[in-house]
Design a protein around this motif. Sequence first.
Motif, PDB file in Angstrom:
ATOM      1  N   ALA A   1      36.621  37.178  43.002  1.00 12.50           N
ATOM      2  CA  ALA A   1      35.900  37.084  44.279  1.00 12.50           C
ATOM      3  C   ALA A   1      36.857  37.254  45.460  1.00 12.50           C
ATOM      4  O   ALA A   1      36.540  37.952  46.426  1.00 12.50           O
ATOM      5  CB  ALA A   1      35.168  35.751  44.368  1.00 12.50           C
ATOM      6  N   ILE A   2      38.020  36.656  45.377  1.00 10.33           N
ATOM      7  CA  ILE A   2      39.016  36.789  46.456  1.00 10.33           C
ATOM      8  C   ILE A   2      39.485  38.241  46.554  1.00 10.33           C
ATOM      9  O   ILE A   2      39.584  38.797  47.653  1.00 10.33           O
ATOM     10  CB  ILE A   2      40.198  35.826  46.231  1.00 10.33           C
TER      11      ILE A   2
ATOM     12  N   LEU B   1      37.895  41.023  45.665  1.00 14.06           N
ATOM     13  CA  LEU B   1      36.826  41.848  46.244  1.00 14.06           C
ATOM     14  C   LEU B   1      36.701  41.608  47.751  1.00 14.06           C
ATOM     15  O   LEU B   1      36.505  42.551  48.523  1.00 14.06           O
ATOM     16  CB  LEU B   1      35.495  41.538  45.552  1.00 14.06           C
ATOM     17  N   SER B   2      36.836  40.371  48.167  1.00  7.89           N
ATOM     18  CA  SER B   2      36.714  40.022  49.585  1.00  7.89           C
ATOM     19  C   SER B   2      37.863  40.610  50.393  1.00  7.89           C
ATOM     20  O   SER B   2      37.642  41.176  51.472  1.00  7.89           O
ATOM     21  CB  SER B   2      36.686  38.503  49.757  1.00  7.89           C
ATOM     22  N   ARG B   3      39.075  40.467  49.906  1.00  8.27           N
ATOM     23  CA  ARG B   3      40.236  41.026  50.631  1.00  8.27           C
ATOM     24  C   ARG B   3      40.096  42.532  50.794  1.00  8.27           C
ATOM     25  O   ARG B   3      40.377  43.079  51.861  1.00  8.27           O
ATOM     26  CB  ARG B   3      41.529  40.712  49.877  1.00  8.27           C
ATOM     27  N   LYS B   4      39.705  43.190  49.721  1.00  6.08           N
ATOM     28  CA  LYS B   4      39.532  44.656  49.780  1.00  6.08           C
ATOM     29  C   LYS B   4      38.486  45.023  50.822  1.00  6.08           C
ATOM     30  O   LYS B   4      38.674  45.943  51.615  1.00  6.08           O
ATOM     31  CB  LYS B   4      39.129  45.182  48.405  1.00  6.08           C
ATOM     32  N   PHE B   5      37.396  44.278  50.860  1.00  6.68           N
ATOM     33  CA  PHE B   5      36.331  44.535  51.841  1.00  6.68           C
ATOM     34  C   PHE B   5      36.818  44.260  53.261  1.00  6.68           C
ATOM     35  O   PHE B   5      36.589  45.070  54.173  1.00  6.68           O
ATOM     36  CB  PHE B   5      35.131  43.657  51.509  1.00  6.68           C
ATOM     37  N   ILE B   6      37.478  43.156  53.471  1.00  2.00           N
ATOM     38  CA  ILE B   6      37.888  42.747  54.821  1.00  2.00           C
ATOM     39  C   ILE B   6      38.910  43.709  55.402  1.00  2.00           C
ATOM     40  O   ILE B   6      38.832  44.084  56.568  1.00  2.00           O
ATOM     41  CB  ILE B   6      38.410  41.299  54.806  1.00  2.00           C
ATOM     42  N   THR B   7      39.849  44.127  54.587  1.00  2.00           N
ATOM     43  CA  THR B   7      40.884  45.029  55.082  1.00  2.00           C
ATOM     44  C   THR B   7      40.442  46.475  55.094  1.00  2.00           C
ATOM     45  O   THR B   7      41.067  47.308  55.736  1.00  2.00           O
ATOM     46  CB  THR B   7      42.175  44.899  54.253  1.00  2.00           C
ATOM     47  N   GLY B   8      39.321  46.732  54.386  1.00  2.00           N
ATOM     48  CA  GLY B   8      38.621  47.984  54.301  1.00  2.00           C
ATOM     49  C   GLY B   8      39.328  49.210  54.552  1.00  2.00           C
ATOM     50  O   GLY B   8      39.140  50.262  54.814  1.00  2.00           O
TER      51      GLY B   8
ATOM     52  N   ALA C   1      33.588  30.293  48.016  1.00  2.00           N
ATOM     53  CA  ALA C   1      33.590  30.691  49.427  1.00  2.00           C
ATOM     54  C   ALA C   1      34.735  30.023  50.181  1.00  2.00           C
ATOM     55  O   ALA C   1      35.388  30.657  51.017  1.00  2.00           O
ATOM     56  CB  ALA C   1      32.249  30.356  50.068  1.00  2.00           C
ATOM     57  N   ARG C   2      34.994  28.753  49.911  1.00  2.00           N
ATOM     58  CA  ARG C   2      36.128  28.070  50.562  1.00  2.00           C
ATOM     59  C   ARG C   2      37.444  28.731  50.192  1.00  2.00           C
ATOM     60  O   ARG C   2      38.331  28.888  51.032  1.00  2.00           O
ATOM     61  CB  ARG C   2      36.163  26.608  50.169  1.00  2.00           C
TER      62      ARG C   2
ATOM     63  N   SER D   1      42.017  31.920  51.758  1.00  2.00           N
ATOM     64  CA  SER D   1      42.888  33.029  51.391  1.00  2.00           C
ATOM     65  C   SER D   1      42.919  34.125  52.451  1.00  2.00           C
ATOM     66  O   SER D   1      43.950  34.746  52.683  1.00  2.00           O
ATOM     67  CB  SER D   1      42.428  33.612  50.061  1.00  2.00           C
ATOM     68  N   CYS D   2      41.767  34.344  53.096  1.00  2.00           N
ATOM     69  CA  CYS D   2      41.644  35.456  54.050  1.00  2.00           C
ATOM     70  C   CYS D   2      41.725  35.013  55.507  1.00  2.00           C
ATOM     71  O   CYS D   2      41.628  35.845  56.414  1.00  2.00           O
ATOM     72  CB  CYS D   2      40.329  36.194  53.805  1.00  2.00           C
ATOM     73  N   GLY D   3      41.863  33.746  55.762  1.00  2.00           N
ATOM     74  CA  GLY D   3      41.974  33.253  57.132  1.00  2.00           C
ATOM     75  C   GLY D   3      40.683  33.375  57.930  1.00  2.00           C
ATOM     76  O   GLY D   3      40.719  33.654  59.131  1.00  2.00           O
ATOM     77  N   LEU D   4      39.554  33.159  57.269  1.00  2.00           N
ATOM     78  CA  LEU D   4      38.263  33.263  57.928  1.00  2.00           C
ATOM     79  C   LEU D   4      37.589  31.901  57.987  1.00  2.00           C
ATOM     80  O   LEU D   4      37.905  30.997  57.224  1.00  2.00           O
ATOM     81  CB  LEU D   4      37.354  34.249  57.180  1.00  2.00           C
TER      82      LEU D   4
END
Length: 173
Positions: free
Chosen positions: A163-164, A166-173, A22-23, A28-31
């Motif tokens: 994980a990173i 998948l998260s980037r793809k979701f966030i930028t959707g 998660a960290r 990586s995503c600036g969240l």
Amino acid sequence: MNEQPALVVCMGVSGCGKTTIARAIAESCGLKFFEADDFHSEGNRAHMAAGNPLTDEMRRPWIQTLCEALNREKANDPGCVLACSALRREHRDRFRQLDYRTLFLFLDGDRDLIAGWMQVRSDHFMPTSLLDSQFEALEPPEDEPDVRTVQLSSDWDKSTDEAIKLSRKFITG
């Protein structure tokens, strides 16, 4: 980026690497990063440190406190990454009720692999002896469309990178 804030929840049993992954996602995503363990009551921490698993009744106020903190954060940030066991569907459903676009990353791994990781960490209140109770409490997130599984292996970098991604793809959707 979507205007509704994003919430990425790294979930799974204790010792599976939720906090570390998660960290890495948050950085990586600036969240903003949230560690669910920081929201446990002293009573819950002492209970687990003594080798006793939490009951559902003990988990509910903890989940409520997390939801309140995430709600307060919504107006300030484009999103958050939460490291939280979210073992029960009831817990995941509470996070779904928040006004976030939500993605759960289920960090799924072999019991022996995770036990090995737990045995070498020294800075956590959760003893390895509670790992079996974590697996018993886990309601696998099957048929939940907002869950993606990250299969854990001894290749830690591969799991984190997945994980990173998948998260980037979701966030930028």
